[in-house]
Design a protein around this motif. Structure first.
Motif: not given
Length: 216
Positions: A189-216
């Motif tokens: 899991m990374c720190s970036y919090l993705p957003k949707h056009n409509h709010n979701l009931a569940n907290e959404f996150r991003c996950y990566v297997n490499y070193e991030l560059s822009l999603l901070t």
């Protein structure tokens, strides 16, 4: 006014009108191309668990994918049409080579077949049922957003992801899937919090297997 000013050639009214019509048609065509890839151009269908990203999130995810795909890289978008649309939009708007990547959308919703050869029908229940010309490890990065928050769905989608990617994975799913995401895809899991056009009931996150560059 000097004699030289009098000698400047002038376009005839007919030529000027034709030139204006040409530029108007060119601009209209450019607008049509861009609008067809606008996030939300195809309406989300909640019955298929579709929730489009906000334009800002789609942009951030697309730029992250472009950066890690590299010059003229290949990006697979699995159940992530918002990111695919933004990638195409950026490619048509920005002429620098860094944005000239190729993107393919793997999606269950047949409405996206309107995008032609870059659409591949995908059903996570048959994770390796792919066209013969889709070769293993043929994408520099895979952006994936499984349609359901279940280990069974994530596990099957992971088979597709591992088949397609050379190495890099950008997964978007619920925070409650963190343990399963690491288990099946080896992502963190990374720190970036993705957003949707409509709010979701569940907290959404991003996950990566490499070193991030822009999603901070």
């Amino acid at each position: 006014m000097s004699d030289s000013d009098d000698e400047v050639p002038q376009l005839s009214a007919a030529t000027l009108a034709a030139l204006q019509e040409f530029y108007a048609e060119k601009e209209a065509g450019h607008t049509t191309v861009n609008s067809s890839y606008t996030v939300g151009a195809i309406k989300e269908d909640w019955r298929m668990s579709q929730f489009w990203y906000s334009d800002e999130t789609a942009l951030r995810l697309a730029e992250e994918a472009i950066h890690h795909a590299g010059k003229r890289g290949r990006i697979a978008c699995i159940s992530a049409p918002s990111v695919y649309q933004k990638l195409k939009q950026l490619g048509s708007e920005r002429k620098d080579e860094s944005c000239q990547v190729s993107a393919v959308l793997f999606e269950f919703d047949q409405r996206f077949a309107a995008y032609g050869d870059e659409f591949i029908f995908y059903d996570y229940n048959n994770p390796l049922c792919l066209p013969e010309d889709v070769l293993p490890q043929s994408f520099d990065i895979v952006v994936v957003d499984p349609p359901y928050l279940s280990e069974e769905c994530l596990n099957k989608v992971a088979l597709t992801v591992k088949y397609l990617t050379k190495s890099k994975i950008l997964l978007c799913t619920g925070a409650i899937m963190e343990e399963h995401a690491e288990k099946h895809m080896g992502v963190k899991m990374c720190s970036y919090l993705p957003k949707h056009n409509h709010n979701l009931a569940n907290e959404f996150r991003c996950y990566v297997n490499y070193e991030l560059s822009l999603l901070t």
